[in-house]
Write a protein that holds these residues in place. Structure first.
Motif, PDB file in Angstrom:
ATOM      1  N   LEU B  25      -3.118 -16.641  12.071  1.00  0.00           N
ATOM      2  CA  LEU B  25      -3.746 -15.538  11.827  1.00  0.00           C
ATOM      3  C   LEU B  25      -4.230 -15.952   9.874  1.00  0.00           C
ATOM      4  O   LEU B  25      -5.130 -16.315   9.430  1.00  0.00           O
ATOM      5  CB  LEU B  25      -3.179 -14.535  11.463  1.00  0.00           C
ATOM      6  N   GLU B  39      -6.326  -9.054  11.718  1.00  0.00           N
ATOM      7  CA  GLU B  39      -5.385  -8.821  11.620  1.00  0.00           C
ATOM      8  C   GLU B  39      -5.187  -7.301  12.227  1.00  0.00           C
ATOM      9  O   GLU B  39      -6.696  -6.429  10.895  1.00  0.00           O
ATOM     10  CB  GLU B  39      -4.876  -8.774  10.186  1.00  0.00           C
ATOM     11  N   GLY B  40      -4.543  -6.822  13.184  1.00  0.00           N
ATOM     12  CA  GLY B  40      -4.376  -5.280  13.233  1.00  0.00           C
ATOM     13  C   GLY B  40      -2.888  -4.393  12.644  1.00  0.00           C
ATOM     14  O   GLY B  40      -2.985  -4.458  11.469  1.00  0.00           O
ATOM     15  N   CYS B  41      -2.246  -4.930  13.166  1.00  0.00           N
ATOM     16  CA  CYS B  41      -0.891  -5.135  12.748  1.00  0.00           C
ATOM     17  C   CYS B  41       0.074  -5.767  12.043  1.00  0.00           C
ATOM     18  O   CYS B  41       1.134  -5.704  11.695  1.00  0.00           O
ATOM     19  CB  CYS B  41      -0.324  -4.465  14.234  1.00  0.00           C
ATOM     20  N   GLY B  42      -0.327  -7.302  12.251  1.00  0.00           N
ATOM     21  CA  GLY B  42       0.520  -8.117  11.989  1.00  0.00           C
ATOM     22  C   GLY B  42       1.677  -8.582  12.410  1.00  0.00           C
ATOM     23  O   GLY B  42       2.858  -8.882  11.778  1.00  0.00           O
ATOM     24  N   GLY B  44       2.527  -8.387  16.613  1.00  0.00           N
ATOM     25  CA  GLY B  44       2.399  -9.005  17.982  1.00  0.00           C
ATOM     26  C   GLY B  44       1.974  -7.630  18.781  1.00  0.00           C
ATOM     27  O   GLY B  44       2.373  -7.393  19.489  1.00  0.00           O
ATOM     28  N   ASP B  45       1.536  -6.621  18.177  1.00  0.00           N
ATOM     29  CA  ASP B  45       1.518  -5.321  18.445  1.00  0.00           C
ATOM     30  C   ASP B  45       0.182  -4.415  19.618  1.00  0.00           C
ATOM     31  O   ASP B  45      -0.230  -4.405  20.244  1.00  0.00           O
ATOM     32  CB  ASP B  45       1.506  -3.840  17.970  1.00  0.00           C
ATOM     33  N   CYS B  46      -0.697  -5.783  18.828  1.00  0.00           N
ATOM     34  CA  CYS B  46      -2.119  -5.274  18.579  1.00  0.00           C
ATOM     35  C   CYS B  46      -3.006  -5.689  19.654  1.00  0.00           C
ATOM     36  O   CYS B  46      -3.699  -5.807  19.294  1.00  0.00           O
ATOM     37  CB  CYS B  46      -3.106  -4.300  17.076  1.00  0.00           C
ATOM     38  N   GLY B  47      -2.660  -6.670  19.297  1.00  0.00           N
ATOM     39  CA  GLY B  47      -3.621  -7.953  20.061  1.00  0.00           C
ATOM     40  C   GLY B  47      -5.232  -8.509  19.653  1.00  0.00           C
ATOM     41  O   GLY B  47      -5.805  -9.490  20.039  1.00  0.00           O
ATOM     42  N   CYS B  49      -5.472 -10.125  16.743  1.00  0.00           N
ATOM     43  CA  CYS B  49      -5.495 -11.598  16.187  1.00  0.00           C
ATOM     44  C   CYS B  49      -5.690 -13.020  17.858  1.00  0.00           C
ATOM     45  O   CYS B  49      -4.989 -13.783  17.682  1.00  0.00           O
ATOM     46  CB  CYS B  49      -4.351 -11.444  15.493  1.00  0.00           C
ATOM     47  N   CYS B  59      -0.355 -14.191  20.079  1.00  0.00           N
ATOM     48  CA  CYS B  59      -0.843 -13.292  18.968  1.00  0.00           C
ATOM     49  C   CYS B  59      -0.683 -14.507  17.104  1.00  0.00           C
ATOM     50  O   CYS B  59      -0.207 -15.116  17.131  1.00  0.00           O
ATOM     51  CB  CYS B  59       0.046 -12.399  18.547  1.00  0.00           C
ATOM     52  N   CYS B  61      -0.365 -13.937  14.772  1.00  0.00           N
ATOM     53  CA  CYS B  61       0.355 -12.459  13.574  1.00  0.00           C
ATOM     54  C   CYS B  61       1.634 -13.597  13.355  1.00  0.00           C
ATOM     55  O   CYS B  61       2.367 -13.123  12.803  1.00  0.00           O
ATOM     56  CB  CYS B  61      -0.386 -12.083  13.225  1.00  0.00           C
TER      57      CYS B  61
HETATM   58  S1  FES Z   1      -2.105  -8.527  14.389  1.00  0.00           S
HETATM   59 FE1  FES Z   1      -2.414  -6.921  15.877  1.00  0.00          FE
HETATM   60  S2  FES Z   1      -1.007  -8.715  16.853  1.00  0.00           S
HETATM   61 FE2  FES Z   1      -1.544  -9.871  15.351  1.00  0.00          FE
END
Ligand code: FES
Ligand SMILES: Cc1cc2nc3c(=O)[nH]c(=O)nc-3n(C[C@H](O)[C@H](O)[C@H](O)COP(=O)(O)OP(=O)(O)OC[C@H]3O[C@@H](n4cnc5c(N)ncnc54)[C@H](O)[C@@H]3O)c2cc1C
Ligand code: FES
Lengths: 289, 163
Positions: B25, B39-42, B44-47, B49, B59, B61
């Motif tokens: 990412l 990048e949302g969470c970094g 693996g939770d938000c998708g 990326c 993901c 990230c």
């Molecule tokens: S940034 Fe959220 S899943 Fe990768």
């Protein structure tokens, strides 16, 4: 941090041995890279095991046993029709892990060696009687999955050892397994409790072998032979299942946390184990005689 | 020491230098300026990326950039064909399936992976498939409608082309 992606099994053990405790294996990285992002110190040497054939293969032997490479991702496991039909519980447990994105990377070996009390695939592997093939610089050993995790986050592997594959033994006809977990949402969460049941029926639908394993209700995944004894010799009748549920609940040693209280976890583990036993029973009966 | 990585991104041979600890990412966004991937969470939770790595949805990230060596990567930038939008992109616009747009690239890549794998998903198959893509704005319903409409549209166009 140095990154290595060997293509040979022996090189993994050698790299880990020369890193002198400061090496770490990476399979899908879904636990490891998330922990790096959270600030966990990085190893000196990171050994990516996904370029080694033995770690990425699923093999079925003529006796019906399977050898699943420790780094095979969840998506590849779900795509393997023969494995899914022989071991529906193990494969459904793996399939519950994370999202489609996580399934593209997460492995059985990683789920096991991460040693989380709530790991979904581990109770199913324990109930299945799965055996790990472990390789280290001193040689090879076979260890039952039930004996791998010593405490939350810790395995019995030495720093130069890693899991090559998981062996699922051949099973008699009319055998099946099932895994159920409870999470607060319908997807993407950590188990409040999980239960795996693996059993064999005779031609009259009587349970002649059973193994029960629980997740998220004790520091390490729990084998419950006392619960297996309750259903052995039964046809999973309603009164038997009521006793089974209370024995399962009484065997749990959970903690109170935001996901669930001790009482709730004890109760839910019993309910899940009973449902999983009935599902496994139906699956085994469908297998014919 | 920087590592030299040769890979394919959206069908084009691409090279970059990175540290062993850089995520895919980070390299996509910061080194290669492919900032469609978010990048949302970094963790693996938000998708947000989401990209395709060797034909699997992942993901980015939770992938190291060094793992991209000799691989095939597809990002949201590869979806449109020149100036013509991919049917999924058009459907997201037509159905107002975005507000802030942070989740959109990840959802488009995830939805394309779904339709490549299953051209006629049910509504519940769509909802389960995108469980790893979080959206804080839309409430998901318009996203689900858009994906189902794009699937319909792509099947019609495809059937039309065949007959
Ligand atoms: S940034 Fe959220 S899943 Fe990768
Ligand atoms: C968004 C998200 C959702 C998740 N949901 C779930 C869930 O629902 N249920 C669940 O159980 N888990 C879940 N997880 C955790 C994780 O995805 C799983 O535990 C997964 O199976 C780990 O596999 P991996 O290949 O990615 O492991 P890695 O991250 O590569 O490794 C994990 C650990 O095991 C070690 N290791 C890996 N392979 C080996 C080997 N062959 N030999 C020795 N050591 C090894 C590594 O050194 C590391 O310490 C989730 C994670 C994320 C990010
Ligand atoms: S549109 Fe804002 S997060 Fe989805």
């Amino acid at each position: 941090m140095q990154y290595q992606a060997p293509t040979d099994l022996a090189d993994v053990a050698a790299l880990l041995a020369s890193a002198d405790g400061k090496g770490r294996v990476m399979a899908g990285g879904t636990d490891l890279l998330a922990r790096f992002a959270a600030g966990m110190p990085k190893p000196d040497v990171l050994v990516d095991i996904k370029h080694i054939a033995e770690l990425m293969d699923i093999e079925q032997a003529s006796d019906g046993s399977f050898t699943v490479g420790a780094a095979v991702c969840g998506a590849a496991i779900s795509e393997h029709a023969a494995l899914c039909s022989a071991w529906p519980g193990v494969t459904e447990a793996m399939d519950l892990i994370g999202s489609v994105q996580i399934q593209g990377r997460a492995s059985l070996g990683g789920n096991l060696c991460n040693a989380s009390p709530a790991a979904d695939a581990v109770p199913a592997l324990i109930a299945a009687g799965a055996i790990c093939r472990i390789l280290g610089s001193q040689g090879e050993r076979q260890v039952s999955v039930a004996d791998i995790i010593c405490s939350p986050g810790k395995t019995c592997l030495d720093s130069d050892e890693f899991v090559v594959s998981l062996y699922l033994p051949p099973r008699p006809p009319r055998s099946a397994d099932a895994y159920l977990r409870l999470i607060p949402r319908s997807e993407m969460d950590i188990a409040v409790a999980g239960a795996a049941v693996n059993l064999t029926l005779d031609s009259a639908d009587v349970v002649v072998a059973a193994t029960i394993a629980l997740g998220a209700v004790s520091p390490v995944p729990l084998l419950v032979p006392r619960a297996a004894d309750v259903i052995l010799g039964s046809k999973l009748e309603a009164d038997v299942m009521t006793r089974f549920k209370s024995v399962v609940s009484a065997s749990c040693r959970p903690i109170n946390d935001k996901r669930g209280t001790i009482d709730y976890r004890n109760h839910v583990a019993g309910v899940l184990a009973a449902r999983a036993a009935l599902i496994a029973g139906k699956r085994a009966a469908r297998e014919g005689l | 020491m920087k590592q030299h990585i040769c890979t394919h991104i959206n069908g084009e041979a691409t090279e970059f230098l990175c540290d062993a600890a850089d995520t895919l990412l980070q390299v996509l966004r910061d080194n290669l300026r492919l900032t469609g991937t978010k990048e949302g969470c970094g963790t693996g939770d938000c998708g947000a990326c989401s990209v395709m790595l060797n034909d699997r949805l992942v993901c980015s990230c939770l992938v190291l950039a060094v793992e991209a060596q000799h691989s095939q990567i597809e990002t949201v930038e590869g979806l449109a064909n020149g100036d013509s939008l991919h049917p999924l992109q058009q459907a997201f616009l037509d159905h107002a399936a975005l507000q802030c747009g942070i989740c959109t690239p990840g959802l488009l890549v995830a939805a394309k992976a779904l339709l490549d794998h299953n051209p006629s998903p049910s509504e519940s198959e769509v909802r389960f498939w995108i469980a790893g893509n979080l959206c804080r704005c839309t409430g998901y319903d318009k996203i689900v409608r858009a994906i189902l409409a794009a699937a319909d549209n792509m099947r019609t166009t495809h059937d039309g082309a065949q007959s």
